[in-house]
Design a protein around this motif. Structure first.
Motif, PDB file in Angstrom:
ATOM      1  N   LEU A  91      52.832  60.835  49.387  1.00 37.83           N
ATOM      2  CA  LEU A  91      51.908  60.018  50.185  1.00 37.83           C
ATOM      3  C   LEU A  91      52.651  59.253  51.279  1.00 37.83           C
ATOM      4  N   PHE A 147      53.447  49.066  54.433  1.00 33.47           N
ATOM      5  CA  PHE A 147      52.480  50.058  53.938  1.00 33.47           C
ATOM      6  C   PHE A 147      52.901  50.398  52.512  1.00 33.47           C
ATOM      7  N   LEU A 171      49.208  46.936  53.880  1.00 36.48           N
ATOM      8  CA  LEU A 171      48.194  47.982  53.876  1.00 36.48           C
ATOM      9  C   LEU A 171      48.404  48.761  52.585  1.00 36.48           C
ATOM     10  N   PHE A 173      47.772  51.523  49.945  1.00 34.68           N
ATOM     11  CA  PHE A 173      47.233  52.872  49.752  1.00 34.68           C
ATOM     12  C   PHE A 173      47.037  53.204  48.280  1.00 34.68           C
ATOM     13  N   ALA A 174      47.484  52.337  47.372  1.00 35.61           N
ATOM     14  CA  ALA A 174      47.349  52.626  45.942  1.00 35.61           C
ATOM     15  C   ALA A 174      45.923  52.322  45.490  1.00 35.61           C
ATOM     16  N   PRO A 175      45.355  53.157  44.609  1.00 29.05           N
ATOM     17  CA  PRO A 175      43.967  52.941  44.175  1.00 29.05           C
ATOM     18  C   PRO A 175      43.883  51.836  43.126  1.00 29.05           C
ATOM     19  N   THR A 176      44.196  50.628  43.557  1.00 25.41           N
ATOM     20  CA  THR A 176      44.162  49.493  42.657  1.00 25.41           C
ATOM     21  C   THR A 176      43.852  48.244  43.470  1.00 25.41           C
ATOM     22  N   VAL A 177      43.205  47.282  42.839  1.00 25.16           N
ATOM     23  CA  VAL A 177      42.875  46.039  43.528  1.00 25.16           C
ATOM     24  C   VAL A 177      44.017  45.050  43.306  1.00 25.16           C
ATOM     25  N   LEU A 178      44.750  44.743  44.351  1.00 30.27           N
ATOM     26  CA  LEU A 178      45.852  43.781  44.236  1.00 30.27           C
ATOM     27  C   LEU A 178      45.276  42.395  43.983  1.00 30.27           C
ATOM     28  N   ASN A 202      42.990  47.521  52.244  1.00 25.15           N
ATOM     29  CA  ASN A 202      43.082  48.663  51.348  1.00 25.15           C
ATOM     30  C   ASN A 202      42.643  49.951  52.026  1.00 25.15           C
ATOM     31  N   VAL A 203      43.429  50.995  51.852  1.00 25.95           N
ATOM     32  CA  VAL A 203      43.035  52.345  52.247  1.00 25.95           C
ATOM     33  C   VAL A 203      42.991  53.126  50.950  1.00 25.95           C
ATOM     34  N   ASP A 204      41.820  53.530  50.560  1.00 25.38           N
ATOM     35  CA  ASP A 204      41.693  54.127  49.232  1.00 25.38           C
ATOM     36  C   ASP A 204      41.018  55.482  49.339  1.00 25.38           C
ATOM     37  N   PHE A 205      41.777  56.525  49.049  1.00 17.84           N
ATOM     38  CA  PHE A 205      41.203  57.868  49.045  1.00 17.84           C
ATOM     39  C   PHE A 205      40.022  57.931  48.089  1.00 17.84           C
ATOM     40  N   LEU A 206      40.247  57.371  46.896  1.00 24.26           N
ATOM     41  CA  LEU A 206      39.262  57.523  45.838  1.00 24.26           C
ATOM     42  C   LEU A 206      37.974  56.795  46.176  1.00 24.26           C
TER      43      LEU A 206
ATOM     44  N   ARG B  16      36.484  49.677  40.237  1.00 30.86           N
ATOM     45  CA  ARG B  16      37.943  49.691  40.173  1.00 30.86           C
ATOM     46  C   ARG B  16      38.452  48.469  39.390  1.00 30.86           C
ATOM     47  N   ILE B  17      37.810  47.328  39.603  1.00 31.11           N
ATOM     48  CA  ILE B  17      38.184  46.109  38.881  1.00 31.11           C
ATOM     49  C   ILE B  17      37.893  46.272  37.393  1.00 31.11           C
ATOM     50  N   GLN B  20      40.467  48.263  35.740  1.00 33.12           N
ATOM     51  CA  GLN B  20      41.686  47.488  35.489  1.00 33.12           C
ATOM     52  C   GLN B  20      41.498  46.539  34.308  1.00 33.12           C
ATOM     53  N   ALA B  94      49.608  65.654  49.987  1.00 33.54           N
ATOM     54  CA  ALA B  94      49.583  64.327  49.366  1.00 33.54           C
ATOM     55  C   ALA B  94      48.257  64.112  48.644  1.00 33.54           C
ATOM     56  N   TYR B  98      47.532  63.507  44.707  1.00 28.94           N
ATOM     57  CA  TYR B  98      47.191  62.103  44.478  1.00 28.94           C
ATOM     58  C   TYR B  98      46.563  61.964  43.093  1.00 28.94           C
ATOM     59  N   LEU B 171      34.731  64.636  53.191  1.00 32.18           N
ATOM     60  CA  LEU B 171      35.549  63.429  53.222  1.00 32.18           C
ATOM     61  C   LEU B 171      36.593  63.667  54.311  1.00 32.18           C
ATOM     62  N   PHE B 173      39.637  62.881  56.581  1.00 35.95           N
ATOM     63  CA  PHE B 173      40.873  62.097  56.662  1.00 35.95           C
ATOM     64  C   PHE B 173      41.437  62.065  58.085  1.00 35.95           C
ATOM     65  N   VAL B 203      37.948  58.510  55.650  1.00 37.43           N
ATOM     66  CA  VAL B 203      39.099  57.770  55.134  1.00 37.43           C
ATOM     67  C   VAL B 203      40.095  57.751  56.275  1.00 37.43           C
ATOM     68  N   ASP B 204      40.321  56.612  56.821  1.00 43.98           N
ATOM     69  CA  ASP B 204      41.127  56.551  58.035  1.00 43.98           C
ATOM     70  C   ASP B 204      42.293  55.587  57.855  1.00 43.98           C
ATOM     71  N   LEU B 212      44.137  45.392  59.829  1.00 44.18           N
ATOM     72  CA  LEU B 212      45.241  44.519  59.433  1.00 44.18           C
ATOM     73  C   LEU B 212      45.830  43.806  60.645  1.00 44.18           C
TER      74      LEU B 212
END
Lengths: 230, 230
Positions: A91, A147, A171, A173-178, A202-206, B16-17, B20, B94, B98, B171, B173, B203-204, B212
């Motif tokens: 990635l 990034f 920025l 890119f990981a599919p997680t909420v920081l 967040n840039v999230d593919f998922l 997503r939350i 987690q 990627a 993923y 989707l 990209f 998804v951009d 940002l």
């Protein structure tokens, strides 16, 4: 004045449309044309732009290169941004090699990873450095954005490391909420001071994949529906 | 009832939350907790969920695995989605590699590219096929979504090819705004019939980067500002 986050997203879309119009050598546009291409309504376009001033002439529309330049200025894209990438697996490599518009002054200044197999590899004229050299690197380099392209389970810790090293914008890119507010620091479970000044996007593919699933499952819903336009 | 597009985006964030929280073995949550983690307000959380039914008990909040499962159902994530990737350069690779959540049933069923150097390579147990075999492939395979990972200047044509081959969800990209309404067809400049049923999500990378930049340039603006919550 507080500007809705969705307005900023739409400005980015309008800018992208203006760039395409410029490529197609279209000289003028108007709120109806922009609205149709952005799949919103013309009132929304005018309202979004009005947050930042008056860009067109009533009844005359907008000059494409002028509005493009103004939106670039509003978004901060006429200035230089120095970027590091943290996480240089597939990635991170895809990001490093992604075509950033030639109009923009985004510049990669450092690449970092924890994986010994990747450290030392070169991409875009830069050598991947070990993550634990980030602090030292920050002493001698200006870095505006990081990034984050690490696996989801490593994203929180890596974001923390970026924040502590003084990176103000992430920025992700990981599919997680920081979770800036919930992070554990060396002092216990307090809020880390450094996080107060960190902006995360967040840039999230998922996320896109899930939105697409919803709209395919509910074809009567349209994914261009703006929010509460009362 | 028309559901705002931003609500769907937030449902994805809530999900997503919840995932987690489940990982952290948290059993219960409430609208205030979800709101803080999603950086919206609690009223917004309740309003978003209310579009789809009653999920919690007043004053008791939500059971994490139950709400998670309900949101997955609402978003269409409990069913199987068959996906092809078009464009298998670094970005497509990627994407193919993923980590898609193990809870979801997204499955890659085909990989396509026009580049002879890539055709025949294997990723995730699949062989990259020439783009012009897509039509034939669609006759024997069910495909629910196409992930478009081609260079921006090729995105419009590739999306058209997907639409004509019968792919209903794309989707995208590529950093370009696809124009279903303006496409030229074999019959002239008419709207292509196939496009009417195609849903596009974008998804951009660059969009997030630009947002940002704006928030770093305007630290008094917050990127968690919801739209027009009147």
């Amino acid at each position: 004045m507080t500007i809705p986050s969705a307005t900023i997203s739409r400005l980015v879309t309008y800018l992208r449309i203006l760039e395409q119009l410029e490529t197609e050598e279209v000289a003028r546009t108007n709120s109806h044309d922009l609205a149709e291409r952005a799949q919103v309504n013309a009132f929304q376009v005018r309202k979004d732009l009005a947050y930042f001033g008056r860009f067109g002439t009533r009844g005359m529309g907008y000059t494409v290169p002028v509005l493009k330049r103004e939106l670039m200025r509003v978004l901060g894209l006429t200035q230089r941004w120095r970027v590091i990438i943290v996480g240089m697996g597939r990635l991170g490599q895809a990001i490093a090699n992604y075509p950033v518009g030639s109009d923009y002054q985004f510049e990669y200044v450092g690449l970092f990873d924890v994986n010994p197999a990747l450290i030392g590899q070169r991409h875009q004229g830069l050598t991947i450095q070990p993550m634990d050299e980030l602090h030292e690197f920050m002493k001698t380099h200006q870095v505006d954005m990081g990034f984050l392209a690490v696996p989801p389970e490593k994203a929180q810790a890596a974001a923390q490391a970026l924040a502590e090293a003084g990176v103000r914008g992430i920025l992700n890119f990981a599919p997680t909420v920081l979770q800036p507010r919930l992070i554990a620091t060396e002092n216990g479970d307090e809020i880390s001071e450094e996080w107060h000044n960190v902006t995360i996007e967040n840039v999230d593919f998922l996320a896109g994949m899930k939105r697409l699933a919803f709209y395919l499952l509910n074809p009567n819903q349209k994914n261009d529906q703006p929010e509460d336009n009362t």
